[in-house]
Design an enzyme around this catalytic site. Structure first.
Site, short mmCIF file in Angstrom:
data_model
loop_
_atom_site.label_atom_id
_atom_site.label_comp_id
_atom_site.label_asym_id
_atom_site.label_seq_id
_atom_site.Cartn_x
_atom_site.Cartn_y
_atom_site.Cartn_z
N TRP A 181 0.87 -1.18 0.00
CA TRP A 181 0.00 0.00 0.00
C TRP A 181 0.90 1.23 0.00
O TRP A 181 1.88 1.28 0.74
CB TRP A 181 -0.92 0.04 1.24
CG TRP A 181 -1.63 1.37 1.31
CD1 TRP A 181 -2.69 1.76 0.56
CD2 TRP A 181 -1.27 2.50 2.13
NE1 TRP A 181 -3.02 3.07 0.86
CE2 TRP A 181 -2.16 3.54 1.82
CE3 TRP A 181 -0.27 2.73 3.08
CZ2 TRP A 181 -2.10 4.79 2.43
CZ3 TRP A 181 -0.21 3.99 3.69
CH2 TRP A 181 -1.13 5.00 3.36
N GLU A 222 -3.27 -3.13 -2.02
CA GLU A 222 -4.40 -2.52 -1.31
C GLU A 222 -4.79 -1.22 -2.00
O GLU A 222 -3.94 -0.36 -2.24
CB GLU A 222 -4.01 -2.24 0.15
CG GLU A 222 -5.11 -1.55 0.96
CD GLU A 222 -4.68 -1.25 2.40
OE1 GLU A 222 -3.48 -1.35 2.71
OE2 GLU A 222 -5.56 -0.91 3.20
N LYS A 224 -7.11 2.43 -2.39
CA LYS A 224 -7.62 3.47 -1.50
C LYS A 224 -8.30 4.57 -2.32
O LYS A 224 -7.87 4.86 -3.43
CB LYS A 224 -6.48 4.06 -0.67
CG LYS A 224 -6.95 4.99 0.43
CD LYS A 224 -5.91 5.19 1.50
CE LYS A 224 -6.40 6.21 2.51
NZ LYS A 224 -5.52 6.35 3.65
N ASP A 256 -9.65 -2.84 2.08
CA ASP A 256 -9.76 -2.23 3.42
C ASP A 256 -11.11 -1.54 3.43
O ASP A 256 -11.39 -0.69 2.56
CB ASP A 256 -8.60 -1.23 3.59
CG ASP A 256 -8.62 -0.51 4.92
OD1 ASP A 256 -9.69 -0.04 5.34
OD2 ASP A 256 -7.54 -0.38 5.54
N HIS A 259 -11.78 2.18 2.74
CA HIS A 259 -11.23 2.77 1.53
C HIS A 259 -12.20 2.84 0.36
O HIS A 259 -11.79 2.82 -0.79
CB HIS A 259 -9.99 1.98 1.09
CG HIS A 259 -8.85 2.14 2.05
ND1 HIS A 259 -7.58 1.67 1.78
CD2 HIS A 259 -8.79 2.73 3.26
CE1 HIS A 259 -6.80 1.95 2.80
NE2 HIS A 259 -7.49 2.58 3.71
N HIS A 283 -8.37 -5.82 5.12
CA HIS A 283 -8.08 -5.02 6.29
C HIS A 283 -9.43 -4.65 6.87
O HIS A 283 -10.20 -3.96 6.20
CB HIS A 283 -7.33 -3.73 5.91
CG HIS A 283 -5.86 -3.89 5.85
ND1 HIS A 283 -5.02 -2.86 5.54
CD2 HIS A 283 -5.07 -4.96 6.10
CE1 HIS A 283 -3.77 -3.28 5.58
NE2 HIS A 283 -3.77 -4.57 5.91
N ASP A 291 -12.14 7.62 6.40
CA ASP A 291 -11.27 6.48 6.71
C ASP A 291 -10.55 6.77 8.04
O ASP A 291 -9.34 6.90 8.10
CB ASP A 291 -10.26 6.31 5.56
CG ASP A 291 -9.31 5.15 5.80
OD1 ASP A 291 -9.72 4.17 6.43
OD2 ASP A 291 -8.16 5.23 5.34
N ASP A 293 -10.19 5.02 10.79
CA ASP A 293 -9.51 3.93 11.49
C ASP A 293 -9.80 3.89 12.98
O ASP A 293 -8.89 3.78 13.80
CB ASP A 293 -8.00 3.96 11.20
CG ASP A 293 -7.70 3.47 9.79
OD1 ASP A 293 -7.99 2.30 9.51
OD2 ASP A 293 -7.21 4.27 8.97
N ASP A 323 -6.90 -3.36 10.82
CA ASP A 323 -6.12 -2.16 10.50
C ASP A 323 -6.83 -0.93 11.03
O ASP A 323 -7.76 -0.43 10.42
CB ASP A 323 -5.92 -2.06 8.98
CG ASP A 323 -5.11 -0.82 8.61
OD1 ASP A 323 -4.47 -0.24 9.50
OD2 ASP A 323 -5.12 -0.43 7.43
#
Ligand code: RNT
Ligand code: ZN
Length: 415
Positions: A181, A222, A224, A256, A259, A283, A291, A293, A323
């Protein structure tokens, strides 16, 4: 009758064998990301976190040395049932005094302490080259930079990481999922969208030219949609990453769930990708408005992701990693909450009468299907989870946080 025995009977009346569900769950690895423990900093630089990601908060007790981070992870692991894996970023290389090498020169020996921990825990290790938080990121770009010297540096980093991934797999006996990534992208509207993607493609191809055993190393890309400061364009967009994986043998797509655009769901993408790819990687995170997290919780989408993996009979085809990075709460609790939530979601999916629900769909009995889908939501799942934790020899839901508080008082608060 105990609560578990009673719950087991109720599930049996729906055709669910909870013993089988618990046995199955104990074989499914969930990877725990080292970067929750120190706010995505690592041990190889003093600079800030870059790449368009951000941690917020300054909860005390953050790990600042390898010894602290590894001890914190071990503590968290002891409070999580089932099969685990470590997930390590390349910036967590461990150097002896004066033994620093830059990222293009990393070697397996810089990760020996991680292997020692994995062996102690009896688990595997996943790995990530770190294409951010480094002076060689030129104008926000790494593998897609127009500057050849910059690209070459990062290609060498990627190749070094493949060698390290193979070392992890050989040492632990478990394949290593290696995720590529980058935060490459532009804040404002680019004049050339294709050039960076052509260079990114060639750079990843150059990394994958490093010979490796496909059974031992599972490279992923990955995607995004945007990051902080890269709002207008990301080189590794969804279409780029998915098509790259689809056209490069042995390369997996990594999704993910932070994303994508807000009405897209990864749970629906899982069966779509499994239709074509032998294996995919995830993820799992929790985006709040963006995003962000946040720590993973047992929310609807986490449950839906787990349901899809189970319903597609794909527990051995989907690599599950967490993640997220929250610096505003106890970092060990953050790990434990997320890992236990993922495992709860998987156990709940395994305790769902999936075959009968599917039959109702195929027979077009859609009213009955909706009735059943609503009913299974309130089955006594908590009793099965409690039994699973007991059998796995880890603290129950009410008890584990006491352990974290004790560790905070005895260890974290003294840092
Ligand atoms: C960033 C990506 C990426 C990182 C880690 C630290 O948006 O999700 O996976 O979180 O590599
Ligand atoms: Zn991610």
């Amino acid at each position: 009758m105990t609560r578990f025995e009673s719950a087991k009977e109720i599930y049996a009346s729906y055709g669910v064998d909870v013993e089988k569900a618990m046995d199955k769950l104990s074989t499914v690895a969930v990877a725990m990301h080292c970067w929750q423990g120190d706010d995505v900093i690592g041990f190889d630089h003093d600079g800030p976190l870059t790449g368009g990601i951000q941690t917020t908060g300054n909860y005390p007790g953050k790990a600042t040395t390898p010894e602290q981070l590894l001890a914190d992870m071990e503590k968290a692991m002891s409070l999580i049932p089932g099969k685990k894996k470590l997930n390590v970023h390349a910036c967590y290389a461990i150097f002896e005094e004066d033994g620093f090498v830059d990222r293009d020169k990393l070697e397996p020996r810089h990760f020996k302490a991680w292997v020692d921990l994995a062996k102690k825990l009896g688990c595997g290790i996943d790995f990530n080259p770190t294409f951010f938080s480094h002076p060689k990121i030129k104008d926000g770009l790494s593998l897609s930079s127009p500057d050849k010297e910059t690209r070459d540096f990062w290609i060498e980093h990627g190749k070094a990481c493949i060698r390290i991934s193979e070392y992890f797999a050989k040492e632990t006996g478990f394949p290593c999922v290696m995720n590529i990534w980058t935060g490459d992208g532009f804040k404002d509207i680019p004049a050339d969208r294709m050039g960076p993607r052509m260079r990114y493609k060639e750079s990843i191809e150059a990394i994958l030219a490093q010979p490796f055993d496909k059974n031992l190393v599972k490279p992923c890309v990955e995607s995004k949609v945007f990051g902080i400061g890269v709002e207008s364009y990301t080189t590794g967009s969804a279409e780029f990453s998915l098509t790259f994986a689809a056209t490069h043998d042995g390369c997996l797509p990594l999704m993910d769930n932070g994303h994508y655009h807000p009405t897209e769901v990864v749970s629906d993408k899982i069966p779509a990708l499994l239709t074509f790819f032998p294996e995919v990687a995830l993820h799992v995170t929790r985006g709040v408005r963006w995003d962000s997290d946040h720590v993973l919780i047992l929310d609807d989408e986490t449950k839906e992701i787990a349901k899809e993996i189970v319903r597609c009979d794909a527990l051995d085809r989907v690599y599950i990693a967490l993640d997220y990075f929250d610096a505003s709460i106890n970092r060990i609790a953050a790990w434990v909450i997320g890992m236990r939530s993922m495992q709860k979601a998987l156990l709940s999916a395994l305790c769902t009468p999936n075959a009968s629900l599917k039959a109702l769909q195929d027979e077009n009995k859609l009213t009955e299907l909706l009735v059943m889908q609503e009913e299974v939501k309130t089955l006594p799942f908590g009793d099965i989870w409690a039994e699973y934790c007991a059998r796995q020899g880890v603290a129950a839901d009410k008890a584990w946080f006491d352990e974290v508080q004790k560790y905070e008082a005895e260890v974290l608060s003294k840092r």
